[in-house]
Scaffold this motif. Structure first.
Motif, PDB file in Angstrom:
ATOM      1  N   GLN A  34     -19.205  -4.002   7.669  1.00  0.00           N
ATOM      2  CA  GLN A  34     -18.565  -3.553   8.898  1.00  0.00           C
ATOM      3  C   GLN A  34     -17.075  -3.390   8.628  1.00  0.00           C
ATOM      4  O   GLN A  34     -16.508  -4.016   7.729  1.00  0.00           O
ATOM      5  N   LEU A  35     -16.422  -2.527   9.417  1.00  0.00           N
ATOM      6  CA  LEU A  35     -14.981  -2.344   9.259  1.00  0.00           C
ATOM      7  C   LEU A  35     -14.243  -3.656   9.512  1.00  0.00           C
ATOM      8  O   LEU A  35     -14.531  -4.371  10.474  1.00  0.00           O
ATOM      9  N   LYS A  36     -13.284  -3.958   8.638  1.00  0.00           N
ATOM     10  CA  LYS A  36     -12.474  -5.162   8.762  1.00  0.00           C
ATOM     11  C   LYS A  36     -11.013  -4.780   8.932  1.00  0.00           C
ATOM     12  O   LYS A  36     -10.606  -3.677   8.550  1.00  0.00           O
ATOM     13  N   PRO A  37     -10.221  -5.683   9.490  1.00  0.00           N
ATOM     14  CA  PRO A  37      -8.777  -5.398   9.587  1.00  0.00           C
ATOM     15  C   PRO A  37      -8.193  -5.100   8.209  1.00  0.00           C
ATOM     16  O   PRO A  37      -8.471  -5.808   7.237  1.00  0.00           O
ATOM     17  N   GLY A  38      -7.408  -4.046   8.116  1.00  0.00           N
ATOM     18  CA  GLY A  38      -6.808  -3.665   6.840  1.00  0.00           C
ATOM     19  C   GLY A  38      -7.616  -2.672   6.048  1.00  0.00           C
ATOM     20  O   GLY A  38      -7.122  -2.110   5.060  1.00  0.00           O
ATOM     21  N   ASP A  39      -8.879  -2.446   6.438  1.00  0.00           N
ATOM     22  CA  ASP A  39      -9.686  -1.432   5.765  1.00  0.00           C
ATOM     23  C   ASP A  39      -9.150  -0.033   6.071  1.00  0.00           C
ATOM     24  O   ASP A  39      -8.516   0.194   7.105  1.00  0.00           O
ATOM     25  N   VAL A  59      -3.594  -4.090  -4.232  1.00  0.00           N
ATOM     26  CA  VAL A  59      -2.603  -3.360  -3.440  1.00  0.00           C
ATOM     27  C   VAL A  59      -1.965  -4.297  -2.429  1.00  0.00           C
ATOM     28  O   VAL A  59      -0.747  -4.268  -2.201  1.00  0.00           O
ATOM     29  N   GLY A  60      -2.776  -5.158  -1.821  1.00  0.00           N
ATOM     30  CA  GLY A  60      -2.258  -6.080  -0.822  1.00  0.00           C
ATOM     31  C   GLY A  60      -1.263  -7.077  -1.373  1.00  0.00           C
ATOM     32  O   GLY A  60      -0.397  -7.569  -0.649  1.00  0.00           O
ATOM     33  N   LYS A  61      -1.362  -7.369  -2.674  1.00  0.00           N
ATOM     34  CA  LYS A  61      -0.438  -8.316  -3.297  1.00  0.00           C
ATOM     35  C   LYS A  61       0.906  -7.693  -3.617  1.00  0.00           C
ATOM     36  O   LYS A  61       1.894  -8.389  -3.853  1.00  0.00           O
ATOM     37  N   GLU A  62       0.940  -6.365  -3.668  1.00  0.00           N
ATOM     38  CA  GLU A  62       2.167  -5.677  -4.022  1.00  0.00           C
ATOM     39  C   GLU A  62       3.041  -5.458  -2.797  1.00  0.00           C
ATOM     40  O   GLU A  62       2.569  -5.383  -1.669  1.00  0.00           O
ATOM     41  N   SER A  63       4.312  -5.312  -3.027  1.00  0.00           N
ATOM     42  CA  SER A  63       5.249  -4.953  -1.966  1.00  0.00           C
ATOM     43  C   SER A  63       6.128  -3.839  -2.479  1.00  0.00           C
ATOM     44  O   SER A  63       6.450  -3.765  -3.667  1.00  0.00           O
ATOM     45  N   GLY A  64       6.490  -2.940  -1.584  1.00  0.00           N
ATOM     46  CA  GLY A  64       7.360  -1.840  -1.980  1.00  0.00           C
ATOM     47  C   GLY A  64       6.707  -0.916  -2.975  1.00  0.00           C
ATOM     48  O   GLY A  64       7.333  -0.475  -3.941  1.00  0.00           O
ATOM     49  N   VAL A  65       5.405  -0.602  -2.772  1.00  0.00           N
ATOM     50  CA  VAL A  65       4.700   0.301  -3.676  1.00  0.00           C
ATOM     51  C   VAL A  65       5.291   1.696  -3.568  1.00  0.00           C
ATOM     52  O   VAL A  65       5.453   2.234  -2.492  1.00  0.00           O
ATOM     53  N   THR A  66       5.621   2.273  -4.689  1.00  0.00           N
ATOM     54  CA  THR A  66       6.118   3.647  -4.718  1.00  0.00           C
ATOM     55  C   THR A  66       5.390   4.412  -5.794  1.00  0.00           C
ATOM     56  O   THR A  66       4.722   3.836  -6.655  1.00  0.00           O
ATOM     57  N   GLU A  67       5.505   5.702  -5.748  1.00  0.00           N
ATOM     58  CA  GLU A  67       4.850   6.550  -6.742  1.00  0.00           C
ATOM     59  C   GLU A  67       5.365   6.250  -8.138  1.00  0.00           C
ATOM     60  O   GLU A  67       4.644   6.333  -9.115  1.00  0.00           O
ATOM     61  N   LYS A  68       6.639   5.853  -8.249  1.00  0.00           N
ATOM     62  CA  LYS A  68       7.229   5.665  -9.576  1.00  0.00           C
ATOM     63  C   LYS A  68       6.941   4.281 -10.148  1.00  0.00           C
ATOM     64  O   LYS A  68       7.033   4.081 -11.351  1.00  0.00           O
ATOM     65  N   SER A  69       6.661   3.301  -9.269  1.00  0.00           N
ATOM     66  CA  SER A  69       6.469   1.949  -9.785  1.00  0.00           C
ATOM     67  C   SER A  69       5.061   1.800 -10.318  1.00  0.00           C
ATOM     68  O   SER A  69       4.119   1.609  -9.579  1.00  0.00           O
ATOM     69  N   SER A  70       4.893   1.934 -11.600  1.00  0.00           N
ATOM     70  CA  SER A  70       3.556   1.948 -12.198  1.00  0.00           C
ATOM     71  C   SER A  70       3.246   0.707 -13.008  1.00  0.00           C
ATOM     72  O   SER A  70       2.189   0.588 -13.576  1.00  0.00           O
ATOM     73  N   LEU A 114      -1.860   2.290   2.454  1.00  0.00           N
ATOM     74  CA  LEU A 114      -3.114   1.615   2.769  1.00  0.00           C
ATOM     75  C   LEU A 114      -3.192   0.222   2.162  1.00  0.00           C
ATOM     76  O   LEU A 114      -2.513  -0.105   1.189  1.00  0.00           O
ATOM     77  N   TYR A 115      -4.051  -0.597   2.768  1.00  0.00           N
ATOM     78  CA  TYR A 115      -4.466  -1.898   2.269  1.00  0.00           C
ATOM     79  C   TYR A 115      -3.330  -2.917   2.198  1.00  0.00           C
ATOM     80  O   TYR A 115      -3.368  -3.831   1.376  1.00  0.00           O
ATOM     81  N   LYS A 116      -2.346  -2.774   3.045  1.00  0.00           N
ATOM     82  CA  LYS A 116      -1.245  -3.746   3.097  1.00  0.00           C
ATOM     83  C   LYS A 116      -1.510  -4.823   4.144  1.00  0.00           C
ATOM     84  O   LYS A 116      -2.128  -4.579   5.155  1.00  0.00           O
TER      85      LYS A 116
END
Length: 350
Positions: free
Chosen positions: A124-129, A307-318, A348-350
């Motif tokens: 079932q859909l969950k919060p954050g999905d 993804v949820g563990k990361e902060s400030g995700v950007t396209e360049k931060s790989s 997503l997924y934050k």
């Protein structure tokens, strides 16, 4: 709420009537361009009524599932049914796998279908999905990646569709898809052979659920009856299953238990053997496929967690080296490129 794997709900006249949506085939045929979010949301809202058990959202060309060769024969369609939360490189590998080779078949799939059920028997859909609209948009990006991987040639990756269905069970999905696709083929051209063989591409965990008694009111007789309707060519849908090998001990047809295998795997192997023998079905109904050791362990839940563990995700931060501190590859390496961009763009997924 517990959803059972229903096997006795289909009244044929009601189901055939439900496919009046084929009168909208002109709309579906225009889906080779990327649909808007509002169109996808509207399709989701229509889904579930008697008239709309299935909706095609996107196709790689207007006449899907008819291949470019327009062969006058039964079509072989692969179906990858998943929650796509999000699509991963494992989903890509499953969708990209060729048709299992048997003595009676050497051709590849004629077309492919990425399918999302809005009623899952277990999830079932969950919060954050991701919402269903977001998942469908990511599925379209996955389909486009498949098409690009085929080099825009004449292969099955160039004959792919994305659809949604209001049915939680594989037995039910097989029946609805058979009816829907036959009607769609007839609506495209009266000269086409409206016959389809479906192969459902599964992960090993899903194969375990397909043969789990709890979805059939804990009755082996009811389970075998329902599955005969799924697999049987003579008096059923004639569908097949291609299951990704999870590891070297997860092959369900082995005559001897693999060393150090889990009791659940041995139990599944015995259940499948008993079913095939009692139903006089060939072992080719259930094939084991390899998608590569580097991707079979990738899961959508790992992506969401990382993804949820990361902060400030950007396209360049790989990141460095493509792996997390725990030795697992970073989430950006677990999803196809266009899906990765979508996750970042929509936060997503934050």
């Amino acid at each position: 709420m517990t959803c059972h794997w229903r096997h006795d709900i289909f009244n044929m006249s009601t189901v055939l009537h439900s496919f009046r949506l084929l009168s909208l085939k002109g709309l579906a045929f225009r889906m080779s361009s990327t649909p808007s979010s509002s169109f996808i949301t509207s399709s989701l809202q229509h889904l579930g009524s008697v008239d709309h058990p299935i909706e095609i959202i996107w196709t790689s060309h207007p006449l899907w599932p008819v291949p470019s060769s327009r062969a006058q024969r039964k079509l072989n369609i692969s179906v990858l049914d998943s929650s796509f939360n999000p699509p991963t490189v494992a989903h890509f590998a499953l969708a990209n796998t060729p048709r299992p080779r048997h003595e009676d078949s050497s051709d590849d799939y004629d077309g492919k279908l990425l399918l999302l059920s809005v009623r899952n028997a277990d999830k079932q859909l969950k919060p954050g999905d991701a919402t269903y609209t977001q998942r469908i948009e990511m599925m379209i990006r996955l389909a486009e990646d498949l098409r690009d991987a085929d080099g825009h040639g004449n292969g099955s990756n160039d004959n792919v569709a994305v659809a949604i269905i209001d049915e939680p069970t594989f037995v039910g999905k097989s029946r609805l898809l058979q009816i829907f696709l036959k009607e769609r083929l007839r609506s495209i051209s009266s000269s086409l052979t409206p016959e389809v063989d479906l192969t459902f591409i599964l992960g090993f965990d899903t194969l375990e659920r397909l043969f789990a008694l709890k979805y059939y009111e804990s009755s082996e007789d009811k389970m075998f009856k329902a599955l005969r309707g799924f697999f049987s060519q003579s008096d059923g849908d004639g569908s097949c299953v291609a299951c990704a090998r999870r590891n070297t001990s997860s092959y369900p047809h082995t005559s001897k238990p693999p060393p150090n295998s889990a009791s659940e795997t041995n139990s599944l192997s015995q259940t499948i053997s008993n079913f095939l023998a009692s139903s006089a079905l060939p072992s080719s109904c259930i094939s084991i496929i390899d998608i590569g050791e580097d991707v079979w362990s990738v899961s959508s839940s790992d992506v969401r967690e990382d993804v949820g563990k990361e902060s400030g995700v950007t396209e360049k931060s790989s990141g460095e080296g493509g792996f997390s501190k725990g030795g697992r590859r970073q989430w950006r390496e677990m999803v196809p490129e266009h899906v990765r961009r979508y996750i970042i763009e929509h936060d997503l997924y934050k």
